[in-house]
Design a protein around this motif. Structure first.
Motif, PDB file in Angstrom:
ATOM      1  N   SER A  75       8.843  14.365  37.464  1.00  0.00           N
ATOM      2  CA  SER A  75      10.024  14.667  38.275  1.00  0.00           C
ATOM      3  C   SER A  75      10.046  16.153  38.635  1.00  0.00           C
ATOM      4  N   PHE A 109      15.055  18.008  36.433  1.00  0.00           N
ATOM      5  CA  PHE A 109      14.857  17.619  35.036  1.00  0.00           C
ATOM      6  C   PHE A 109      15.704  18.500  34.125  1.00  0.00           C
ATOM      7  N   ASP A 124      19.442  17.624  34.489  1.00  0.00           N
ATOM      8  CA  ASP A 124      19.736  16.338  33.859  1.00  0.00           C
ATOM      9  C   ASP A 124      19.725  16.476  32.336  1.00  0.00           C
ATOM     10  N   LEU A 125      18.695  17.157  31.826  1.00  0.00           N
ATOM     11  CA  LEU A 125      18.577  17.317  30.379  1.00  0.00           C
ATOM     12  C   LEU A 125      19.758  18.097  29.816  1.00  0.00           C
TER      13      LEU A 125
END
Lengths: 192, 192, 192, 192
Positions: free
Chosen positions: D173, D178, D181-182
DNA sequence: CCGTAAACGAGACGGTACGTCTGGTCTTTGG
DNA sequence: CCAAAGACCAGACGTACCGTCTCGTTTACGG
């Protein structure tokens, strides 16, 4: 030259240990079963130390063996026959040593398979033998035993060939009587 | 005997193909680089077919080479010198073939390292050469050229050794003149 | 296919012996000190038998290790949290086995250095883990615990990453409490 | 201490050249193919100069890599989620540098194989990361976003593990999405 | 005319040696 | 004492070859 100026110099004791180990292994197991690992272990050296000095196994065996095959010019014994006998005895002694017995046949095979090795063999071993033969013949001419010298290569073959065959193929008669008989007949062959 | 009574018989074409392939590989790459896999591939055979016939690589090369080294008793040419010349020419021809040049030095190394092979070498190759020499000497005695025959081993060494050295070590002079010179000098050496 | 039609077929016992020996050596000495000779000796096989099957040491270790890392789809335990706990336990068990502890870090280094190996790693190990995660998520959606599934790669990283770090870097807290805590927090992270 | 009192002082340019050369070689060929000779040649230094500074290859790579992995305490961005995002970005940047990409997996293998190195890794790299995490958590508590702080090791694993897996295993991704989102999911996981 | 036994090509097997390369240490010259 | 250079030992690497064994198939002979 490509001699390096800096860095740790080669250790001469390693040179010697490698050659001594090679001769030991040759004597004990013969050429066919000589391995580089065995030589390295025996010498207390790493394999890299060997390959730094000799590019191949053949070169190593060549170096370890040929040095011991070196002849000295035979002393003047007063006659062609006895000079030849002395030379033959010397060749029999060097080529018949325990190390040589184990390594020479294999070495000959290598030499005849590798032109580079063959060239070096010519310039050291063969040339040295021919020097000795020339010296003996010159003395015979000087004494008046010979009018003209025979072809060097032919005489070389006549002298070294029988010794080689006797040492590595026949080896049946007693050594000294073979040397004596050979020297006598060679003298006859040369003086006609 | 261990002759099998049943089962598929050996294929003679395989026998021939193996020997021919061995000689080809010997001629092209020499003994040192001959591999059993190469011989099998060249012969279109499996390795088992080779090992069914020859126990080791040495035996295979021995068989492929020695058969071609077989001498015939030289014809009577009227004199010792010319008889010797004919014999030397024959030896030079067989030992100087392309196959022999590639295999003999290696074969000699094997022979001198393996007593079993040495014994077979004695009984075939060496014995055959000595038969030829004996025939030539007998004729010379019969003609009255010789009083007494020299030691067979010494003469064998005197004849085969120089040929070997010239073929595999020197090889510089012209072949026929070498053969002629050698024959003449050997006759002198023998007749005193 | 390039499957050979003739010749002796591979011996499956050798296949098994090589992989078993590899796992033994990995467990006992770890990846860094694993040698091909040691594996061959342990398997009672020749090195050629290994290199016929695996082109490099890396491939061998990969094959010996990855097979044991295979996961099964975790059984339905009734809730997302417990499903995740089961999956985490499974990963901890396979990646935490004595063999895996010795080989996985080295294997990861190989994989990240060799694109070919990385591709195979994706298609086996990574894909398999993602299958398991997908199954767990699907069940949670079906139960109504989740409205929409999170990005698979992110969740994969969130699940496998901590396990990896705990196993190979931290390893301080008690294992089951770590697994429980991780599963709970992941469920929270996913369900918002 | 073993600080030398006399003699020629170490040349700082050599220090720098060694580390720079190490990073270059790591970037170009990766850890697996890095050799001490290559580093020495690249640095224009002798191997002894390297071994005088670092006892093993592992220590050298460790030193060359870990220094660049050093994190700074992330600035206060006003919320736990954005603080975590900043920290993740920092880790992604340091661990994702060309040098780190080539060296970290190998370094992890070394660390997990060598307890001594593992201890130093704990005291530098791991401890530093945990300091940063602690700072972020403390701020969140202070703001009232968190009632009680989660287990530090678990959160560390939850943060560093996914980053590691994404960088060295998945990397599919887009990076910033990423990271975002993380960070979001971690904040959720922590705040329940 | 069928079964047995040994031959066949192919190629895998265990083992051994090769020559190369690397890691970490030691030894030289020179500043 | 430090620097570069490079030799040192130890030992793993991957390749090649040997002589053996195992496959599936083919080919003669004996009952």
């Amino acid at each position: 030259m490509d001699t390096p100026r800096t860095g740790r110099p080669r250790d001469e004791r390693v040179d010697a240990a490698i050659l001594a180990a090679t001769r030991d292994v040759l004597t004990e197991t013969g050429y066919a079963r000589l391995t580089m690992d065995a030589v390295a272990a025996r010498a207390g050296a790493g394999k890299a130390a060997i390959y730094r000095r000799y590019a191949t196994k053949q070169e190593l065996v060549y170096a370890a063996t040929v040095h011991d095959l070196d002849l000295r010019i035979p002393p003047d014994t007063g006659s062609l026959t006895t000079d030849l006998k002395a030379l033959i005895d010397d060749i029999l002694a060097t080529m018949g040593s325990p190390t040589a017995l184990g390594s020479v046949p294999g070495l000959m095979a290598d030499v005849s398979a590798d032109p580079a090795l063959a060239a070096r063999f010519q310039q050291t071993f063969v040339a040295r033998q021919q020097e000795c033969i020339t010296a003996v013949l010159d003395r015979a001419v000087h004494r008046g035993e010979l009018q003209d010298k025979p072809d060097l290569d032919v005489l070389h073959a006549l002298l070294a060939g029988p010794v080689f065959v006797w040492l590595y193929l026949l080896r049946r008669s007693e050594r000294d009587s073979f040397a004596h008989d050979l020297a006598t007949r060679l003298a006859d062959a040369v003086t006609k």
